[in-house]
Design a protein around this motif. Sequence first.
Motif, PDB file in Angstrom:
ATOM      1  N   THR A   1       0.832  -1.210   0.000  1.00 33.07           N
ATOM      2  CA  THR A   1       0.000   0.000   0.000  1.00 33.07           C
ATOM      3  C   THR A   1       0.866   1.258   0.000  1.00 33.07           C
ATOM      4  OG1 THR A   1      -1.719  -1.194   1.211  1.00 33.07           O
ATOM      5  CG2 THR A   1      -1.848   1.207   1.213  1.00 33.07           C
ATOM      6  N   LEU A   2       1.903   1.271   0.831  1.00 39.03           N
ATOM      7  CA  LEU A   2       2.794   2.434   0.878  1.00 39.03           C
ATOM      8  C   LEU A   2       3.527   2.636  -0.451  1.00 39.03           C
ATOM      9  CD1 LEU A   2       4.307   2.176   4.475  1.00 39.03           C
ATOM     10  CD2 LEU A   2       2.637   3.830   3.608  1.00 39.03           C
ATOM     11  N   ILE A   3       3.929   1.550  -1.089  1.00 40.82           N
ATOM     12  CA  ILE A   3       4.609   1.650  -2.390  1.00 40.82           C
ATOM     13  C   ILE A   3       3.667   2.239  -3.434  1.00 40.82           C
ATOM     14  CG2 ILE A   3       5.568   0.294  -4.286  1.00 40.82           C
ATOM     15  CD1 ILE A   3       6.792  -1.550  -2.138  1.00 40.82           C
ATOM     16  N   ILE A   4       2.429   1.785  -3.442  1.00 40.92           N
ATOM     17  CA  ILE A   4       1.456   2.294  -4.410  1.00 40.92           C
ATOM     18  C   ILE A   4       1.165   3.768  -4.152  1.00 40.92           C
ATOM     19  CG2 ILE A   4      -0.943   2.103  -5.173  1.00 40.92           C
ATOM     20  CD1 ILE A   4      -0.659  -0.942  -4.792  1.00 40.92           C
ATOM     21  N   VAL A   5       0.994   4.143  -2.895  1.00 44.54           N
ATOM     22  CA  VAL A   5       0.733   5.544  -2.548  1.00 44.54           C
ATOM     23  C   VAL A   5       1.926   6.419  -2.944  1.00 44.54           C
ATOM     24  CG1 VAL A   5       0.395   7.144  -0.622  1.00 44.54           C
ATOM     25  CG2 VAL A   5      -0.936   5.037  -0.740  1.00 44.54           C
ATOM     26  N   ALA A   6       3.140   5.967  -2.677  1.00 43.32           N
ATOM     27  CA  ALA A   6       4.338   6.725  -3.032  1.00 43.32           C
ATOM     28  C   ALA A   6       4.448   6.874  -4.551  1.00 43.32           C
ATOM     29  CB  ALA A   6       5.578   6.041  -2.476  1.00 43.32           C
ATOM     30  N   LEU A   7       4.104   5.834  -5.279  1.00 46.17           N
ATOM     31  CA  LEU A   7       4.145   5.883  -6.744  1.00 46.17           C
ATOM     32  C   LEU A   7       3.151   6.913  -7.276  1.00 46.17           C
ATOM     33  CD1 LEU A   7       5.238   4.682  -9.393  1.00 46.17           C
ATOM     34  CD2 LEU A   7       3.386   3.024  -9.279  1.00 46.17           C
ATOM     35  N   ILE A   8       1.939   6.911  -6.742  1.00 48.96           N
ATOM     36  CA  ILE A   8       0.919   7.871  -7.187  1.00 48.96           C
ATOM     37  C   ILE A   8       1.347   9.299  -6.856  1.00 48.96           C
ATOM     38  CG2 ILE A   8      -1.450   8.657  -6.772  1.00 48.96           C
ATOM     39  CD1 ILE A   8      -2.197   5.661  -6.461  1.00 48.96           C
ATOM     40  N   ILE A   9       1.873   9.512  -5.656  1.00 45.88           N
ATOM     41  CA  ILE A   9       2.333  10.855  -5.271  1.00 45.88           C
ATOM     42  C   ILE A   9       3.485  11.294  -6.171  1.00 45.88           C
ATOM     43  CG2 ILE A   9       3.475  12.172  -3.432  1.00 45.88           C
ATOM     44  CD1 ILE A   9       1.771  10.573  -1.434  1.00 45.88           C
ATOM     45  N   GLY A  10       4.381  10.385  -6.484  1.00 48.41           N
ATOM     46  CA  GLY A  10       5.500  10.711  -7.373  1.00 48.41           C
ATOM     47  C   GLY A  10       5.042  11.060  -8.776  1.00 48.41           C
ATOM     48  N   LEU A  11       4.068  10.337  -9.297  1.00 48.18           N
ATOM     49  CA  LEU A  11       3.557  10.633 -10.634  1.00 48.18           C
ATOM     50  C   LEU A  11       2.868  11.997 -10.680  1.00 48.18           C
ATOM     51  CD1 LEU A  11       2.117   7.153 -11.674  1.00 48.18           C
ATOM     52  CD2 LEU A  11       4.090   8.326 -12.645  1.00 48.18           C
ATOM     53  N   VAL A  12       2.036  12.272  -9.688  1.00 53.51           N
ATOM     54  CA  VAL A  12       1.337  13.559  -9.656  1.00 53.51           C
ATOM     55  C   VAL A  12       2.343  14.697  -9.476  1.00 53.51           C
ATOM     56  CG1 VAL A  12      -0.310  14.953  -8.331  1.00 53.51           C
ATOM     57  CG2 VAL A  12      -0.834  12.570  -8.866  1.00 53.51           C
ATOM     58  N   GLY A  13       3.272  14.534  -8.565  1.00 51.31           N
ATOM     59  CA  GLY A  13       4.290  15.568  -8.346  1.00 51.31           C
ATOM     60  C   GLY A  13       5.153  15.782  -9.584  1.00 51.31           C
ATOM     61  N   GLY A  14       5.551  14.712 -10.237  1.00 48.73           N
ATOM     62  CA  GLY A  14       6.352  14.825 -11.455  1.00 48.73           C
ATOM     63  C   GLY A  14       5.613  15.537 -12.570  1.00 48.73           C
ATOM     64  N   PHE A  15       4.322  15.261 -12.687  1.00 53.66           N
ATOM     65  CA  PHE A  15       3.525  15.929 -13.710  1.00 53.66           C
ATOM     66  C   PHE A  15       3.516  17.437 -13.496  1.00 53.66           C
ATOM     67  CE2 PHE A  15      -0.585  17.844 -14.756  1.00 53.66           C
ATOM     68  CZ  PHE A  15      -0.584  17.684 -16.124  1.00 53.66           C
ATOM     69  N   PHE A  16       3.262  17.871 -12.259  1.00 47.64           N
ATOM     70  CA  PHE A  16       3.187  19.304 -11.996  1.00 47.64           C
ATOM     71  C   PHE A  16       4.543  19.986 -12.099  1.00 47.64           C
ATOM     72  CE2 PHE A  16      -0.899  18.094 -10.051  1.00 47.64           C
ATOM     73  CZ  PHE A  16      -1.708  18.964 -10.760  1.00 47.64           C
ATOM     74  N   ILE A  17       5.607  19.304 -11.702  1.00 49.87           N
ATOM     75  CA  ILE A  17       6.945  19.878 -11.838  1.00 49.87           C
ATOM     76  C   ILE A  17       7.300  20.023 -13.319  1.00 49.87           C
ATOM     77  CG2 ILE A  17       9.399  19.416 -11.469  1.00 49.87           C
ATOM     78  CD1 ILE A  17       8.564  18.185  -8.746  1.00 49.87           C
ATOM     79  N   ALA A  18       7.021  19.007 -14.128  1.00 49.41           N
ATOM     80  CA  ALA A  18       7.307  19.078 -15.565  1.00 49.41           C
ATOM     81  C   ALA A  18       6.479  20.173 -16.231  1.00 49.41           C
ATOM     82  CB  ALA A  18       7.030  17.731 -16.224  1.00 49.41           C
ATOM     83  N   ARG A  19       5.224  20.300 -15.832  1.00 50.22           N
ATOM     84  CA  ARG A  19       4.348  21.339 -16.400  1.00 50.22           C
ATOM     85  C   ARG A  19       4.897  22.724 -16.077  1.00 50.22           C
ATOM     86  NH1 ARG A  19      -0.332  23.985 -14.305  1.00 50.22           N
ATOM     87  NH2 ARG A  19      -1.669  24.687 -15.994  1.00 50.22           N
ATOM     88  N   GLN A  20       5.302  22.935 -14.841  1.00 46.08           N
ATOM     89  CA  GLN A  20       5.854  24.223 -14.433  1.00 46.08           C
ATOM     90  C   GLN A  20       7.139  24.527 -15.190  1.00 46.08           C
ATOM     91  OE1 GLN A  20       4.213  26.207 -12.442  1.00 46.08           O
ATOM     92  NE2 GLN A  20       5.731  27.815 -12.456  1.00 46.08           N
TER      93      GLN A  20
END
Length: 73
Positions: A8-27
């Motif tokens: 569960t923690l791995i999946i949550v970390a993966l989702i947070i990383g994907l969302v964070g990466g998307f916004f950083i790349a967009r910025q």
Amino acid sequence: MNTGLAITLIIVALIIGLVGGFFIARQYMMKYLKENPPINEQMLRMMMTQMGRKPSEKQIKQMMNQMNKVNNK
């Protein structure tokens, strides 16, 4: 139970990383495009003038159409 928690923690970390990466790349892309805008007709005229040519409006339109065709592919 520990295995389930770890998965569960791995999946949550993966989702947070994907969302964070998307916004950083967009910025980053928004900042890059603000600092380095794409070529427009005025820039094309200036470049041709610096090369020693006096471009006509027809030449400018043709070059912009060619650049747009290349960018759309």
